[in-house]
Design an enzyme around this catalytic site. Structure first.
Site, PDB file in Angstrom:
ATOM      1  N   ARG A  35       0.821  -1.220   0.000  1.00 39.66           N
ATOM      2  CA  ARG A  35       0.000   0.000   0.000  1.00 39.66           C
ATOM      3  C   ARG A  35       0.852   1.266   0.000  1.00 39.66           C
ATOM      4  NH1 ARG A  35      -4.645  -2.031   4.203  1.00 39.66           N
ATOM      5  NH2 ARG A  35      -6.068  -2.785   2.603  1.00 39.66           N
ATOM      6  N   LYS A 221     -18.341 -16.970   3.041  1.00 41.48           N
ATOM      7  CA  LYS A 221     -19.769 -16.833   3.325  1.00 41.48           C
ATOM      8  C   LYS A 221     -20.569 -16.192   2.217  1.00 41.48           C
ATOM      9  CE  LYS A 221     -19.595 -16.585   8.297  1.00 41.48           C
ATOM     10  NZ  LYS A 221     -19.792 -15.729   9.451  1.00 41.48           N
ATOM     11  N   GLY A 377      -9.289  -8.504  -0.429  1.00 38.38           N
ATOM     12  CA  GLY A 377      -8.508  -9.214   0.589  1.00 38.38           C
ATOM     13  C   GLY A 377      -7.898 -10.539   0.184  1.00 38.38           C
ATOM     14  N   GLY A 400     -12.983  -3.713   1.323  1.00 41.46           N
ATOM     15  CA  GLY A 400     -14.392  -3.314   1.432  1.00 41.46           C
ATOM     16  C   GLY A 400     -14.796  -2.300   0.372  1.00 41.46           C
TER      17      GLY A 400
HETATM   18  P1  AMP Z   1     -13.778 -14.231   2.202  1.00 43.55           P
HETATM   19  O1  AMP Z   1     -13.076 -13.333   3.167  1.00 43.55           O
HETATM   20  O2  AMP Z   1     -15.250 -14.313   2.397  1.00 43.55           O
HETATM   21  O3  AMP Z   1     -13.365 -13.971   0.780  1.00 43.55           O
HETATM   22  O4  AMP Z   1     -13.304 -15.689   2.570  1.00 43.55           O
HETATM   23  C1  AMP Z   1     -11.991 -16.125   2.395  1.00 43.55           C
HETATM   24  C2  AMP Z   1     -11.798 -17.346   3.227  1.00 43.55           C
HETATM   25  O5  AMP Z   1     -12.660 -18.360   2.792  1.00 43.55           O
HETATM   26  C3  AMP Z   1     -10.402 -17.889   3.137  1.00 43.55           C
HETATM   27  O6  AMP Z   1      -9.771 -17.738   4.367  1.00 43.55           O
HETATM   28  C4  AMP Z   1     -10.622 -19.347   2.786  1.00 43.55           C
HETATM   29  O7  AMP Z   1      -9.828 -20.212   3.558  1.00 43.55           O
HETATM   30  C5  AMP Z   1     -12.067 -19.582   3.149  1.00 43.55           C
HETATM   31  N1  AMP Z   1     -12.621 -20.709   2.412  1.00 43.55           N
HETATM   32  C6  AMP Z   1     -12.547 -20.947   1.093  1.00 43.55           C
HETATM   33  N2  AMP Z   1     -13.124 -22.105   0.793  1.00 43.55           N
HETATM   34  C7  AMP Z   1     -13.567 -22.652   1.946  1.00 43.55           C
HETATM   35  C8  AMP Z   1     -14.235 -23.857   2.285  1.00 43.55           C
HETATM   36  N3  AMP Z   1     -14.555 -24.745   1.341  1.00 43.55           N
HETATM   37  N4  AMP Z   1     -14.548 -24.067   3.576  1.00 43.55           N
HETATM   38  C9  AMP Z   1     -14.205 -23.170   4.516  1.00 43.55           C
HETATM   39  N5  AMP Z   1     -13.579 -22.005   4.264  1.00 43.55           N
HETATM   40  C10 AMP Z   1     -13.266 -21.745   2.977  1.00 43.55           C
END
Ligand code: AMP
Length: 420
Positions: A35, A221, A377, A400
């Site tokens: 950054r 999620k 991220g 974000g």
């Molecule tokens: P996000 O911040 O919502 O983009 O989520 C990223 C996170 O999702 C990373 O730390 C990944 O390890 C996690 N992730 C990806 N695939 C899976 C999965 N199948 N089960 C659990 N966590 C996951």
């Protein structure tokens, strides 16, 4: 609208809002200076023109003055990258800061202490008792908004020109990211080079994409990505869903997902998304197989199964070889690609293969002329980990802010400069 390449900063003082919110280790060493480097073209241009710069940033989420979040820890590194000894004001809104800013000579730079040491920066009351009444809360809010005006005015008084180069905080209507712009006329406020690049990359992707346009949305999620998916369904040709969130969709369609990550309260949302994709002729791609594990651990036992046939006690942590092929087939023909969120638990080496193959397919498509934007991220960490950041068209520095921009929201930091 004024642009930074057109403006001559000679003899001018510029307040530049940057995003120097970098990770530090326990000894305050910067562990990733991306950054800071990203803001250098803007700072260097001002100095090369013969202007002087007052640099403002936040670091972390302090709730008051906290040594851990002091920008003095990064001062030496900023000086080194800028190639000049940067001065420091240990209180961003003080007489000292005003005097140091006023005394700046052409070519000199001043780094202000963490703007968020003041609650005024965010304009939110701090230290309110949890059981405070609504009246007390309303009074505190009113008071901080008043103080915020003074704070903003003080920051604005340091400079002749305002430059916003902090894309990472563009979704916040804070004193230094948005409100301050009101103190400068249209010819004296502008985006920095980084901010302009980020805006151009997202608008190129979202407004007039070469087709087919494919979005890969992964991560943990569904709930954190609903708004993005909704917006994308009106724009993309293909929507690849990967990562933990895929299992909510698979369950919504009646699949067996064992102990995989799921948001049961979002099953209806998933069904709606599937229906809307059909109605909009968007091809939804969810891997037909999964690499499953008997524990959330890199060392767990693992095997490949159909993604809708996961036994109890097992969880999907990555896509399988069929899924890799399905993703690659779609990406291969894409002309615009947006990627947010890994398609598996890429932090575990045994479950990083799907994200790696996906990244390579994005790189391959880019080589064949696709425009690829990676952001948000973890997807950035993912392409960095794989050493592929230079092989995609654009890697966004925004988390974000990028997500909200893709959702189609007007970002306060952008609106404050260009009016929309
Ligand atoms: P996000 O911040 O919502 O983009 O989520 C990223 C996170 O999702 C990373 O730390 C990944 O390890 C996690 N992730 C990806 N695939 C899976 C999965 N199948 N089960 C659990 N966590 C996951």
């Amino acid at each position: 609208m004024m642009t930074i390449d057109k403006f001559n900063f000679a003899g001018k003082k510029a307040f530049v809002r940057v995003d120097f919110n970098v990770p530090l280790d326990a000894d305050f060493n910067i562990t990733d200076d991306t950054r800071i480097r990203a803001a250098m073209p803007t700072l260097k241009k001002i100095i090369a023109d013969g202007g002087s710069v007052i640099i403002g940033s936040h670091l972390g989420r302090p709730k008051g003055v906290t040594d851990k979040f002091s920008l003095k820890h990064i001062l030496a590194h900023v000086s080194e990258l800028l190639g000049t000894d940067v001065q420091f004001a240990s209180d961003c809104a003080s007489e000292e800061a005003a005097m140091k800013a006023a005394a700046l000579q052409p070519g000199e730079a001043l780094l202000l202490e963490n703007l968020r040491f003041y609650a005024e920066e965010e304009g939110k009351p701090r230290g309110l008792a949890e059981d405070a009444t609504d009246d007390v809360k309303a009074a505190a809010k009113k008071e901080i908004k008043e103080k915020q005006k003074e704070f903003t005015k003080q920051l604005a008084s340091y400079a002749d020109v305002y430059v916003n180069d902090a894309f990472g905080t563009a979704h916040r209507a804070h004193a230094s990211t948005a409100l301050i712009a009101d103190y400068f006329d249209a010819d004296h406020k502008m985006f920095g080079f980084l901010m302009q690049k980020e805006i151009d990359a997202v608008e190129k992707t979202m407004k007039d994409p070469a087709r087919p346009f494919t979005a890969i949305i992964g991560g943990a999620k569904v709930s954190s990505k609903i708004d993005i998916i909704e917006n994308l369904l009106d724009k993309v040709d293909n929507l690849i869903i990967g990562g933990g969130m895929a299992f909510t969709f698979i369950k919504a369609e009646g699949g067996k997902i064992g102990n995989s990550l799921v948001e049961d309260d979002k099953l209806d949302v998933a069904k709606d998304i599937i229906a809307k994709a059909k109605a909009n002729n968007v091809k939804m791609v969810i891997a037909s197989d999964a690499k499953i594990a008997d524990a959330f651990s890199n060392d767990a036992n693992s095997k490949f199964v159909d993604a809708d046939q996961i036994p109890d006690g097992w969880m999907g942590l990555d896509i399988g070889p069929k899924g890799e092929q399905e993703f690659a087939d779609v990406l291969k023909n894409s002309k615009t690609i947006l990627w947010n969120g890994p398609v598996g638990v890429f932090e575990f080496s045994n479950f990083a293969q799907g994200s790696k193959v996906t990244a390579l397919a994005v790189v391959e498509a880019t080589k064949h002329g696709a425009f690829s934007l990676v952001g948000g991220g973890d997807s950035v960490a993912c392409v960095n980990q794989m050493g592929l950041a230079n092989d995609v068209s654009y890697v966004s520095t925004g988390g974000g802010a990028l997500l909200e921009f893709i959702e189609g929201k007007v970002l306060p930091g952008i609106k404050a400069i260009r009016g929309y």
